[in-house]
Motif scaffolding. Structure first.
Motif, PDB file in Angstrom:
ATOM      1  N   PHE A 199     -72.749 -40.993 -18.613  1.00  0.00           N
ATOM      2  CA  PHE A 199     -72.114 -39.997 -17.737  1.00  0.00           C
ATOM      3  C   PHE A 199     -73.141 -39.332 -16.829  1.00  0.00           C
ATOM      4  O   PHE A 199     -74.252 -39.047 -17.267  1.00  0.00           O
ATOM      5  N   PRO A 200     -72.715 -38.966 -15.610  1.00  0.00           N
ATOM      6  CA  PRO A 200     -73.526 -38.032 -14.828  1.00  0.00           C
ATOM      7  C   PRO A 200     -73.497 -36.673 -15.535  1.00  0.00           C
ATOM      8  O   PRO A 200     -72.605 -36.410 -16.353  1.00  0.00           O
ATOM      9  N   LEU A 201     -74.448 -35.806 -15.175  1.00  0.00           N
ATOM     10  CA  LEU A 201     -74.592 -34.548 -15.910  1.00  0.00           C
ATOM     11  C   LEU A 201     -73.344 -33.658 -15.848  1.00  0.00           C
ATOM     12  O   LEU A 201     -72.896 -33.137 -16.866  1.00  0.00           O
ATOM     13  N   GLN A 202     -72.772 -33.513 -14.635  1.00  0.00           N
ATOM     14  CA  GLN A 202     -71.661 -32.557 -14.501  1.00  0.00           C
ATOM     15  C   GLN A 202     -70.459 -32.928 -15.387  1.00  0.00           C
ATOM     16  O   GLN A 202     -69.962 -32.093 -16.141  1.00  0.00           O
ATOM     17  N   PRO A 203     -69.960 -34.183 -15.320  1.00  0.00           N
ATOM     18  CA  PRO A 203     -68.852 -34.500 -16.231  1.00  0.00           C
ATOM     19  C   PRO A 203     -69.245 -34.461 -17.707  1.00  0.00           C
ATOM     20  O   PRO A 203     -68.402 -34.146 -18.557  1.00  0.00           O
ATOM     21  N   LEU A 204     -70.532 -34.706 -17.987  1.00  0.00           N
ATOM     22  CA  LEU A 204     -70.948 -34.616 -19.395  1.00  0.00           C
ATOM     23  C   LEU A 204     -70.878 -33.160 -19.869  1.00  0.00           C
ATOM     24  O   LEU A 204     -70.384 -32.869 -20.965  1.00  0.00           O
ATOM     25  N   GLU A 205     -71.330 -32.258 -19.011  1.00  0.00           N
ATOM     26  CA  GLU A 205     -71.227 -30.831 -19.382  1.00  0.00           C
ATOM     27  C   GLU A 205     -69.754 -30.442 -19.518  1.00  0.00           C
ATOM     28  O   GLU A 205     -69.378 -29.690 -20.416  1.00  0.00           O
ATOM     29  N   GLY A 206     -68.930 -30.966 -18.621  1.00  0.00           N
ATOM     30  CA  GLY A 206     -67.494 -30.679 -18.670  1.00  0.00           C
ATOM     31  C   GLY A 206     -66.873 -31.216 -19.949  1.00  0.00           C
ATOM     32  O   GLY A 206     -66.037 -30.556 -20.588  1.00  0.00           O
ATOM     33  N   LEU A 207     -67.304 -32.405 -20.329  1.00  0.00           N
ATOM     34  CA  LEU A 207     -66.793 -33.009 -21.569  1.00  0.00           C
ATOM     35  C   LEU A 207     -67.109 -32.093 -22.760  1.00  0.00           C
ATOM     36  O   LEU A 207     -66.253 -31.847 -23.617  1.00  0.00           O
ATOM     37  N   LEU A 208     -68.334 -31.568 -22.781  1.00  0.00           N
ATOM     38  CA  LEU A 208     -68.726 -30.720 -23.910  1.00  0.00           C
ATOM     39  C   LEU A 208     -67.954 -29.397 -23.901  1.00  0.00           C
ATOM     40  O   LEU A 208     -67.499 -28.929 -24.944  1.00  0.00           O
ATOM     41  N   LEU A 209     -67.756 -28.833 -22.691  1.00  0.00           N
ATOM     42  CA  LEU A 209     -66.966 -27.593 -22.600  1.00  0.00           C
ATOM     43  C   LEU A 209     -65.529 -27.848 -23.051  1.00  0.00           C
ATOM     44  O   LEU A 209     -64.907 -27.022 -23.728  1.00  0.00           O
ATOM     45  N   ALA A 210     -65.005 -29.007 -22.645  1.00  0.00           N
ATOM     46  CA  ALA A 210     -63.608 -29.330 -22.977  1.00  0.00           C
ATOM     47  C   ALA A 210     -63.410 -29.403 -24.487  1.00  0.00           C
ATOM     48  O   ALA A 210     -62.353 -29.033 -25.008  1.00  0.00           O
ATOM     49  N   GLN A 211     -64.456 -29.835 -25.207  1.00  0.00           N
ATOM     50  CA  GLN A 211     -64.346 -29.903 -26.677  1.00  0.00           C
ATOM     51  C   GLN A 211     -64.010 -28.525 -27.243  1.00  0.00           C
ATOM     52  O   GLN A 211     -63.231 -28.385 -28.175  1.00  0.00           O
ATOM     53  N   ASP A 212     -64.606 -27.494 -26.644  1.00  0.00           N
ATOM     54  CA  ASP A 212     -64.402 -26.140 -27.180  1.00  0.00           C
ATOM     55  C   ASP A 212     -63.200 -25.429 -26.573  1.00  0.00           C
ATOM     56  O   ASP A 212     -62.540 -24.644 -27.235  1.00  0.00           O
ATOM     57  N   TYR A 213     -62.969 -25.680 -25.285  1.00  0.00           N
ATOM     58  CA  TYR A 213     -62.027 -24.802 -24.583  1.00  0.00           C
ATOM     59  C   TYR A 213     -60.696 -25.423 -24.184  1.00  0.00           C
ATOM     60  O   TYR A 213     -59.747 -24.696 -23.900  1.00  0.00           O
ATOM     61  N   PHE A 214     -60.616 -26.743 -24.090  1.00  0.00           N
ATOM     62  CA  PHE A 214     -59.376 -27.317 -23.551  1.00  0.00           C
ATOM     63  C   PHE A 214     -58.254 -27.220 -24.579  1.00  0.00           C
ATOM     64  O   PHE A 214     -58.367 -27.722 -25.694  1.00  0.00           O
ATOM     65  N   LYS A 215     -57.187 -26.547 -24.171  1.00  0.00           N
ATOM     66  CA  LYS A 215     -56.048 -26.365 -25.078  1.00  0.00           C
ATOM     67  C   LYS A 215     -54.794 -26.935 -24.412  1.00  0.00           C
ATOM     68  O   LYS A 215     -54.037 -26.206 -23.780  1.00  0.00           O
ATOM     69  N   PRO A 216     -54.581 -28.225 -24.547  1.00  0.00           N
ATOM     70  CA  PRO A 216     -53.414 -28.804 -23.879  1.00  0.00           C
ATOM     71  C   PRO A 216     -52.114 -28.373 -24.548  1.00  0.00           C
ATOM     72  O   PRO A 216     -52.094 -28.034 -25.730  1.00  0.00           O
ATOM     73  N   GLN A 217     -51.065 -28.387 -23.761  1.00  0.00           N
ATOM     74  CA  GLN A 217     -49.737 -28.126 -24.308  1.00  0.00           C
ATOM     75  C   GLN A 217     -49.183 -29.457 -24.817  1.00  0.00           C
ATOM     76  O   GLN A 217     -49.530 -30.513 -24.280  1.00  0.00           O
ATOM     77  N   PRO A 218     -48.299 -29.399 -25.816  1.00  0.00           N
ATOM     78  CA  PRO A 218     -47.794 -30.665 -26.372  1.00  0.00           C
ATOM     79  C   PRO A 218     -47.113 -31.541 -25.321  1.00  0.00           C
ATOM     80  O   PRO A 218     -47.099 -32.758 -25.445  1.00  0.00           O
ATOM     81  N   ASN A 219     -46.561 -30.927 -24.270  1.00  0.00           N
ATOM     82  CA  ASN A 219     -45.887 -31.784 -23.281  1.00  0.00           C
ATOM     83  C   ASN A 219     -46.785 -32.137 -22.093  1.00  0.00           C
ATOM     84  O   ASN A 219     -46.323 -32.709 -21.112  1.00  0.00           O
ATOM     85  N   ASP A 220     -48.078 -31.813 -22.189  1.00  0.00           N
ATOM     86  CA  ASP A 220     -49.006 -32.273 -21.148  1.00  0.00           C
ATOM     87  C   ASP A 220     -49.166 -33.785 -21.246  1.00  0.00           C
ATOM     88  O   ASP A 220     -49.036 -34.366 -22.334  1.00  0.00           O
ATOM     89  N   VAL A 221     -49.456 -34.397 -20.114  1.00  0.00           N
ATOM     90  CA  VAL A 221     -49.740 -35.837 -20.128  1.00  0.00           C
ATOM     91  C   VAL A 221     -51.160 -36.029 -19.600  1.00  0.00           C
ATOM     92  O   VAL A 221     -51.525 -35.483 -18.553  1.00  0.00           O
TER      93      VAL A 221
END
Ligand code: A3P
Length: 308
Positions: free
Chosen positions: A19-41
């Motif tokens: 990964f380039p750095l920016q999406p890699l940092e985003g991936l790591l943030l998403a591990q902690d913060y991304f809270k999808p709704q059950p009906n998200d796709v």
């Protein structure tokens, strides 16, 4: 190798993928913060596999009752502004990242997806494409990007042979190609009701069938009345390569692809065809990709039906 200069950016290896750095940092943030709704796709793919098209189609399917034919946001906004990329956009506001349309795109490999995506039970549509067309598309795409402040492509352009070599070794954005496809494939075997696997070439050949399938999968099937009234065909026409690539919003205008890496919106639209690799790869290169694919996919039950 911990990092490697490729596609004009440094790539870093994380959990076996690059990964380039920016999406890699985003991936790591998403591990902690991304809270999808059950009906998200979640729309998942490797770069250059048809993500733009998938974003447009799913967006048009989900919003079809909110907009008339001449008012759809896709007419005035890039599909990439209608559906955000999780790992690119979460960084700007991690705690409150959300998508207004229940659609979120990502290039993150299955095994590195935020656990919340798995536990929330939300659905995933995965699009993949013949690796020969992916590498050719990726290589052209990289020619269109420049570091911010630099007008034209720099001497950092990789020649296609070099890019091909790295791709075969598994070094490309979110690659290896084969491990990315296999990760989603295996997951789709375990939970077919949760992961829809779509091949770009099949979507091209049988667009109506797959658009209906996606609508059903997302829980918004077309009614008989809609079918009779040509709603499916209108969505297909709206999202066709010919239509989207001719819209002013997708023709030019600056776009930041990664931090510090700029280009124009039209970089997402080149030819939109199946088999353009024949104009760029030698028969030996095609055979090599075929053989790697055979070897990597053997015993997985997945066949790409690609030619040598
Ligand atoms: P080519 O470079 O082969 O033309 P991604 O959206 O994942 O970045 O993939 C880009 C590829 O999809 C490019 O392939 C692009 O031209 C093609 N594409 C973009 N929009 C499309 C559409 N509406 N229909 C079909 N192909 C499309």
């Amino acid at each position: 190798r911990s990092n490697i200069r490729h596609w004009k950016v440094d790539l870093y290896q994380y959990e076996g993928f690059w990964f380039p750095l920016q999406p890699l940092e985003g991936l790591l943030l998403a591990q902690d913060y991304f809270k999808p709704q059950p009906n998200d796709v979640i729309l998942s793919s490797l770069p250059k596999s048809g993500t733009t098209w998938l974003k447009a189609l799913t967006f048009a399917i989900l919003t079809r009752s909110s907009f008339g034919e001449s008012t759809n946001p896709l007419l005035s906004r890039s599909p990439h502004d209608c559906v955000p990329f999780l790992e690119l956009e979460i960084g700007s506001n991690p705690q409150n990242f959300n998508s207004n349309v229940s659609l979120v795109a990502t290039h993150i490999p299955y095994t590195s997806l935020p656990k919340s995506i798995i536990s929330s039970g939300c659905k995933i549509i995965y699009i993949f494409r013949d690796p020969k067309d992916v590498i050719v598309s990726l290589w052209h795409f990289s020619q269109k990007l420049s570091p911010e402040g630099v007008q034209t492509s720099t001497t950092e352009d990789l020649d296609l042979k070099e890019a091909f070599e790295l791709f075969c070794e598994g070094v490309s954005i979110a690659g290896s190609y084969w491990n990315h496809v296999l990760g989603y494939w295996r997951a789709s075997l375990e939970s077919p009701e949760r992961i829809l696997f779509i091949k770009y070439e099949n979507l091209k050949n049988e667009t109506i069938y797959y658009v209906k399938k996606m609508a059903e999968f997302m829980g918004y099937p077309f009614s008989l009345e809609e079918e009779v009234n040509g709603v499916v065909q209108n969505i297909i026409n709206l999202c066709s390569f010919e239509n989207l690539s001719s819209l002013e919003v997708n023709q030019s205008g600056p776009r930041q692809f990664l931090s510090g890496m700029v280009g124009e919106n039209n970089a997402f639209f080149r030819k939109g065809r199946v088999g353009d690799w024949k104009n760029h790869l030698t028969p030996e290169m095609a055979t090599r990709l075929y053989q790697i694919t055979e070897q990597k996919l053997s015993s997985s039950g997945l066949t790409l039906h690609i030619s040598a």
